[in-house]
Scaffold this motif. Sequence first.
Motif, PDB file in Angstrom:
ATOM      1  N   UNK A   1      74.756  -4.999  92.389  1.00 22.81           N
ATOM      2  CA  UNK A   1      75.491  -4.936  91.119  1.00 22.81           C
ATOM      3  C   UNK A   1      76.988  -4.832  91.369  1.00 22.81           C
ATOM      4  N   UNK A   2      77.386  -3.974  92.300  1.00 24.95           N
ATOM      5  CA  UNK A   2      78.810  -3.793  92.598  1.00 24.95           C
ATOM      6  C   UNK A   2      79.439  -5.082  93.100  1.00 24.95           C
ATOM      7  N   UNK A   3      78.709  -5.859  93.877  1.00 23.21           N
ATOM      8  CA  UNK A   3      79.237  -7.102  94.442  1.00 23.21           C
ATOM      9  C   UNK A   3      79.123  -8.280  93.482  1.00 23.21           C
ATOM     10  N   UNK A   4      78.587  -8.045  92.281  1.00 23.66           N
ATOM     11  CA  UNK A   4      78.418  -9.135  91.329  1.00 23.66           C
ATOM     12  C   UNK A   4      77.290 -10.069  91.703  1.00 23.66           C
ATOM     13  N   UNK A   5      76.407  -9.637  92.595  1.00 24.30           N
ATOM     14  CA  UNK A   5      75.273 -10.456  93.017  1.00 24.30           C
ATOM     15  C   UNK A   5      74.081 -10.303  92.077  1.00 24.30           C
ATOM     16  N   UNK A   6      74.158  -9.348  91.171  1.00 24.05           N
ATOM     17  CA  UNK A   6      73.210  -9.208  90.068  1.00 24.05           C
ATOM     18  C   UNK A   6      74.028  -9.081  88.782  1.00 24.05           C
ATOM     19  N   UNK A   7      73.577  -9.692  87.695  1.00 24.66           N
ATOM     20  CA  UNK A   7      74.358  -9.688  86.452  1.00 24.66           C
ATOM     21  C   UNK A   7      74.099  -8.439  85.613  1.00 24.66           C
ATOM     22  N   UNK A   8      74.965  -8.156  84.627  1.00 29.16           N
ATOM     23  CA  UNK A   8      74.728  -7.038  83.704  1.00 29.16           C
ATOM     24  C   UNK A   8      73.385  -7.135  82.984  1.00 29.16           C
ATOM     25  N   UNK A   9      72.871  -8.349  82.793  1.00 29.34           N
ATOM     26  CA  UNK A   9      71.550  -8.528  82.185  1.00 29.34           C
ATOM     27  C   UNK A   9      70.495  -7.719  82.943  1.00 29.34           C
ATOM     28  N   UNK A  10      70.553  -7.767  84.270  1.00 22.60           N
ATOM     29  CA  UNK A  10      69.590  -7.036  85.103  1.00 22.60           C
ATOM     30  C   UNK A  10      69.787  -5.536  84.928  1.00 22.60           C
ATOM     31  N   UNK A  11      71.033  -5.102  84.904  1.00 21.73           N
ATOM     32  CA  UNK A  11      71.330  -3.679  84.727  1.00 21.73           C
ATOM     33  C   UNK A  11      70.804  -3.169  83.386  1.00 21.73           C
ATOM     34  N   UNK A  12      71.041  -3.933  82.313  1.00 22.95           N
ATOM     35  CA  UNK A  12      70.564  -3.529  80.985  1.00 22.95           C
ATOM     36  C   UNK A  12      69.039  -3.454  80.938  1.00 22.95           C
TER      37      UNK A  12
END
Length: 675
Positions: free
Chosen positions: A331-342
Amino acid sequence: MGIRGLMSFVEDYSNEFFTDLKLRDTKIIIDGYSLFHRLCFNSNLELRYGGDYDSFANVVQKFFESLFACHICPYVVLDGGCDISDKKLTTLKDRAREKIHAAHSLSVGGGGNVCPLLIREVFIQVLIRLKVCFVQSFSEADRDIMTLANHWNCPVLSSDSDFCIFDLKGGFCPLNSFQWGNLNTVKNTQDYYIPAKCFSLDAFCHYFSNMNKALLPLFAVLCGNDHVNLPTIETFLSKARLSLSSKGRRYHRVLGLLNWLSHFNDPAEALDNVLKYLPKKGREDVKELLYCSMEEYQPSQVKLQDFFQYGTYVCPDALNLGLPEWVLVALAKGQLPPFISDALVLQRTFLHTQVENMQRPNAHRIAQPIRQIIYGLLLNASYPQNISQNTVPSQSLIFKEVERISTNIKTSVVYAKQLLKDHSDSRKLTELPLARRQILLLEALKVNHVVLESIPALLKLPIAVTCYWLQSTEAKAKLHHLQALLLGMLMEPLHAIINCSGEEDPQEGGAKTLCEELQRVKAPTRPSARLDLDTAHVFCQWQCCLQMGFYLNQLLSTPLPEPDLTQLYSGTLVHRLCQQLLASTSAESLLNMCPKAKQLYENLFNATRQYAPAELFLPKPQSNSKKRRQKKKAASQSKNKVETTSDTRHWYDRSNRFGVLMVESLEEHTETPET
C-alpha cells in the motif's frame, strides 16, 4: 477535498494573502490527488471517451520535466483508502452523486469533469517511469503532507483549501497559480524558475485583526469541511450575528465566520460562545465532535520522511488493525490501490462512475465476479490465526459496494467468494509459487493459459481481461468493438518496433506509417460526432474488467506483467476506429502496411475469438426497409458489377482467414450513414 468556498475567497484577496515566488532549487511536496485531477481537467483532454491515457501521460511528463529543469525535487504523496472512522461517508456519497451528474452531462453532449477510470494507475506508472519519488498514505494524505513539508521546511503544491488552515513553514502554493508551463530565466543566468504564488497564513490572520492561528481549525469545522456537516452548526450560523456580504452564501459564511472568530483569544473561548447558541440538550456531544474534528488539522503521527529514507513508514492506525506486513508495504509503495484498502478495512468499496449509458445497469456489474474473488482473498486477513475457513462468521462474507443506479447511488450487498484454503489467507498469498498465482488469476478471468502463449508479455493481462469481457452476458460487444480494441493495443508494440529497428529496417517504416495512420484516425479534422452511448458503455465495461483484473494481478503480486496503461487504451482512438470500421475502413487495409503488426493483431484476434459468442461473427439480419432499398439499387449495382467486384477484393482477401468476418461486419452496417 477541503472547505468549500475558501479557495475562491482567498483568491479574491490575492494581493493581501499571497506573495510571488520564483520557485527553483528546492524540494516540494505535491498532493498527488490534486495534481492528477488538475492535469486531467485543465489540459483540453477528451473526457467523453473513457480516457486518452497516452495524452494524459504526456501532460504529466511535461509537468515533471518543467520541475526538473528548475532543479525542483518533487515528492508526491497520494491519498490512500477512506478514513477508518467513516466520518466522511456522507461527503463521499455526495461527491459520488456529483460525479454521476457530471458523467450524465458529458454523455448527452453537455459539460462536466469526470476522471477516466484508470487515471490514477496511469499517473503512478508515469511517476515510476520518470523516477519521481512517491508514497501512498494509509488514508487521506493532508495531515501527512503537512507534517512532511514542515519536517523538510519546503512548500506544498495542492488545490485543497485545507492547506490554507495548516500552519506550513514553507508555505502553500495553489496549483491554479503554479505556472509550470511558463518557465522563466533567472536574470543574467541560464537557470530557470517557475512563477508561483505562495499563501501566507500570517498575512491572512493579520488581515482579520491579528487572529490567533489556533482558531482556524474551528473556523474550518464551522464553515463546513468534509468531516462535519451538522444541522446544529446551521442553527449557530443562523443565530450568530455574522458580518454580511453581498457576494453569495458561501462567501458570506467564510467572511462572517472569520470576522466573528477574530474577537476571541483562543479556540476554547470561541467554542464556548458557539455552544451558547445551541439547545442545552446535546451541547456536550456537539462539543466533543467539534474538538475531535479540529484534531484533523494537527500534525500527523506518520513520518513519511522515513519512507523516503528507509522504504517504509509506521502508521499507528494500520498497525492497530493487525494487517499483514506485506499488505502495508505494498500500500505504501502504491503497489495496491485504495480500493484494496477499503475492502480490507471497511468491507465497503466505491465503484467510480464513467461516461456511460445511464439507462443501462452500471458498467461495473460486469466485473463483480472478479471483485468477489478479490474480497474472498482479503477476507481472512481479519481472521488470521485462530479462526478457520469453515468457522468464519457468515456476516463477514458480506461486502458493500456503493454504485450508480440510474443517476443516483445505491449501496449493494455482494458476497465474497470463498476459495480453497491455501488461497484464502491473504497473509500467505505472496508465499504461493508463481505458477499457482497465475492459475488463480486466470481462473478468475475464465481463461486457459494456453491461449496466451503467443501473446507478448505486456499484453497477456489485457488479452485475458478481453476474453473475460467477451464471455460476459452483460457485455453487448460487436465485432467492430473487438477489432477497435485490438488495433488500439498495437500502439505500444509499434513504438517498440520503431525504437528498436535500424533506420534502414523496412519494419520500422511500416510501423511508423501505421502509427501515423492511427494518430490520423484519432485526430480527425471535422468536429467530433455525438457520443455513441452503446459503444461508450461497451468500452466502459471493458475498462471495469481491466481495472479489476489489474487489481487482482497486483493483489497476487503480479503473476502476469503489468501492462503499460499509457499506451494500452486511448478512448478517442478506439471510438473513432469503430466509426471507421463501420464506414469504409477494414482492419486489413490498415495492417497491410506493417506485416509485423498484422501478425500480432492476428494472434490477439485468435486468442480472443475463442471466447467470443458465435453471434459476434454473424451478419445482422436485414430489416424489410433495408431489403426494399437494396432492391431499388439492384439495377445500378448490376451495371457496375466489375467495379463492385474490385472493391470487394479490398475487403476480402482469400488468403486472409479474417477477411470474411470483416466483410460481414461491414455489410451489416452499410445502410447506417448516421454512424
